[in-house]
Design an enzyme around this catalytic site. Structure first.
Site, short mmCIF file in Angstrom:
data_model
loop_
_atom_site.label_atom_id
_atom_site.label_comp_id
_atom_site.label_asym_id
_atom_site.label_seq_id
_atom_site.Cartn_x
_atom_site.Cartn_y
_atom_site.Cartn_z
N ARG A 296 0.76 -1.23 0.03
CA ARG A 296 -0.02 0.02 -0.01
C ARG A 296 0.79 1.30 -0.09
NH1 ARG A 296 -2.61 -3.29 -1.31
NH2 ARG A 296 -4.88 -4.11 -0.76
N SER B 296 -10.60 1.00 2.91
CA SER B 296 -9.93 0.49 4.20
C SER B 296 -9.54 1.84 5.03
CB SER B 296 -9.04 -0.43 4.08
OG SER B 296 -9.30 -1.65 3.37
N GLU C 272 -4.58 3.67 6.68
CA GLU C 272 -4.31 3.67 5.28
C GLU C 272 -4.84 5.10 4.27
OE1 GLU C 272 -5.51 0.16 2.55
OE2 GLU C 272 -6.38 1.92 1.42
N1 EPU Z 1 -13.01 -10.40 8.29
C1 EPU Z 1 -13.88 -10.53 9.49
N2 EPU Z 1 -14.51 -9.33 9.85
C2 EPU Z 1 -14.53 -8.44 9.07
C3 EPU Z 1 -13.88 -8.01 8.04
C4 EPU Z 1 -13.04 -9.05 7.54
O1 EPU Z 1 -13.88 -11.58 9.98
O2 EPU Z 1 -15.41 -7.39 9.43
C5 EPU Z 1 -12.16 -11.48 7.79
C6 EPU Z 1 -12.98 -12.10 6.50
O3 EPU Z 1 -13.62 -12.91 6.96
C7 EPU Z 1 -11.44 -12.56 5.97
C8 EPU Z 1 -10.23 -11.58 6.51
O4 EPU Z 1 -10.90 -10.76 7.75
O5 EPU Z 1 -11.21 -13.86 6.55
C9 EPU Z 1 -10.00 -10.57 5.30
O6 EPU Z 1 -11.18 -9.81 5.00
P1 EPU Z 1 -11.22 -9.39 3.45
O7 EPU Z 1 -11.34 -10.14 2.53
O8 EPU Z 1 -12.29 -8.37 3.29
O9 EPU Z 1 -9.86 -8.61 3.17
P2 EPU Z 1 -9.24 -7.24 4.09
O10 EPU Z 1 -7.76 -7.74 4.17
O11 EPU Z 1 -10.03 -6.96 4.96
C10 EPU Z 1 -8.15 -6.10 1.95
C11 EPU Z 1 -7.85 -4.90 1.57
C12 EPU Z 1 -9.22 -4.05 0.59
C13 EPU Z 1 -9.41 -5.37 -0.69
C14 EPU Z 1 -9.44 -6.64 0.22
C15 EPU Z 1 -9.99 -7.65 -0.92
C16 EPU Z 1 -6.24 -3.84 2.70
C17 EPU Z 1 -6.38 -2.94 4.01
N3 EPU Z 1 -7.37 -4.03 2.38
O12 EPU Z 1 -9.03 -6.11 2.79
O13 EPU Z 1 -8.54 -3.00 0.08
O14 EPU Z 1 -10.73 -4.88 -1.25
O15 EPU Z 1 -8.44 -7.08 0.90
O16 EPU Z 1 -8.76 -8.18 -1.56
O17 EPU Z 1 -5.29 -4.03 2.37
C18 EPU Z 1 -8.85 -0.74 0.23
O18 EPU Z 1 -7.46 -0.70 0.29
O19 EPU Z 1 -9.37 0.47 0.45
C19 EPU Z 1 -9.40 -1.95 0.08
C20 EPU Z 1 -10.74 -2.01 0.21
#
Ligand code: EPU
Length: 307
Positions: free
Chosen positions: A180, A233, A303
């Site tokens: 990022r 995020s 972020e």
């Molecule tokens: N999870 C929970 N509860 C929640 C949210 C997530 O338990 O409220 C769990 C999910 O079930 C999953 C894990 O946490 O097992 C990861 O969640 P998710 O797949 O939503 O990915 P993330 O790590 O929260 C990242 C990026 C997003 C991107 C998604 C999809 C970052 C900070 N965020 O989110 O990017 O869309 O992966 O690949 O790296 C952004 O940068 O603005 C953004 C939205």
């Protein structure tokens, strides 16, 4: 801003300069105070003279792209906010490079998600992850935007940065992306603007690329609060974990301060449920940081960028 500075700005750019312009309408969060001046720059030829004038007058400035990853403070911004307009949204043809690779050059003001749709139609693979990412190509490069295991670092081959002094085309090792962020951009902070980006993509069957885009878009709609104003995020993920998961585990989803609420759908999103202020968002951010530190001993880092 002095009236001589206002006149100076108006004499350099052909587009309208908006003074004391509310930034709410220019952010996906629909939050924020006014900018002393806002310019939607239409012509690439006007950028260098504009930067030279602003630097000479020691006026602060920022580019805000599509305003999708920012929190603008309620006091607003005392300088010039620049948005890259028409002249910065062109997409080149797809040049064949051999080995099934093709090169596309695109203006930094182009919508990233729309670019992924164009690439899919042309049978160019590599940008599918960005389907549904609402920001600009330039913003996506500066913060190495990513999703579903992909990010900009894997497809970007050249970045053009314009400063008051001239143009710099950054390639190779100087494109030292990390999670990022693009640390190599630090030397241009407050001096330069990304104006064009070249991508190297793989030739593929258009329908296959389009199907992958559809899958990612559907996942995004299911997991993220796409219908309420937000800034994506809020925090970077801590190494090996997910900020959203930790916030969820701490039972913070749904917590509300004024019009700002932690999304019920995804813990790492704050949504504007109506009339939220930047102050309320900041209060929520601090509350989330403190709770995650005390519950999980993890330091969360934002972020989103603050203006
Ligand atoms: N999870 C929970 N509860 C929640 C949210 C997530 O338990 O409220 C769990 C999910 O079930 C999953 C894990 O946490 O097992 C990861 O969640 P998710 O797949 O939503 O990915 P993330 O790590 O929260 C990242 C990026 C997003 C991107 C998604 C999809 C970052 C900070 N965020 O989110 O990017 O869309 O992966 O690949 O790296 C952004 O940068 O603005 C953004 C939205």
């Amino acid at each position: 801003m002095k009236s001589s500075q206002k006149k100076g700005l108006e004499s350099i750019v052909s587009s309208k300069v908006e003074f004391d312009c509310s930034l709410k309408q220019y952010t996906s969060f629909s939050i924020g105070g006014p900018a002393a001046a806002l310019i939607e720059l239409e012509s690439t030829l006007e950028l260098q003279p504009l930067l030279a004038f602003i630097d000479g007058e020691k006026i602060v400035w920022r580019v805000i792209g599509r305003g999708t990853n920012i929190v603008v403070r309620d006091e607003g911004f005392p300088g010039v906010v620049i948005i890259l307009g028409k002249g910065f949204k062109k997409v080149s043809g797809s040049d064949t490079l051999g080995n099934g690779k093709r090169r596309v050059a695109v203006g930094a003001g182009h919508n990233l998600s729309k670019l992924s749709v164009i690439c899919a139609e042309r049978g160019l693979s590599g940008l599918e992850f960005s389907c549904g990412i609402p920001g600009t190509v330039g913003g996506g490069v500066i913060m190495n935007a990513g999703a579903w295991g992909g990010d900009m670092s894997r497809v970007v081959s050249e970045v053009t940065v314009v400063t008051a002094a001239g143009k710099d085309v950054v390639t190779g090792e100087r494109l030292n992306f990390s999670y990022r962020s693009w640390p190599g951009f630090k030397k241009y902070m407050g001096r330069g603007i990304v104006t064009e980006v070249a991508l190297i993509l793989d030739s593929a069957e258009p329908s296959e690329v389009q199907n992958r885009c559809k899958e990612f878009l559907a996942k995004r709609r299911k997991q993220q609060p796409v219908t309420l104003p937000n800034a994506g995020s809020i925090f970077k993920n801590p190494p090996g974990d997910s900020a959203g998961r930790l916030i969820d585990l701490s039972g913070l989803k749904g917590t509300k301060i004024g019009g700002a609420a932690i999304s019920e759908q995804h813990g790492n999103f704050i949504v504007n449920t109506g009339g939220a202020t930047a102050g309320e968002v900041m209060e929520l951010i601090n509350l989330m940081k403190e709770k995650i530190k005390s519950d999980h001993n993890v330091e969360l880092n934002p972020e989103v960028h603050f203006i």
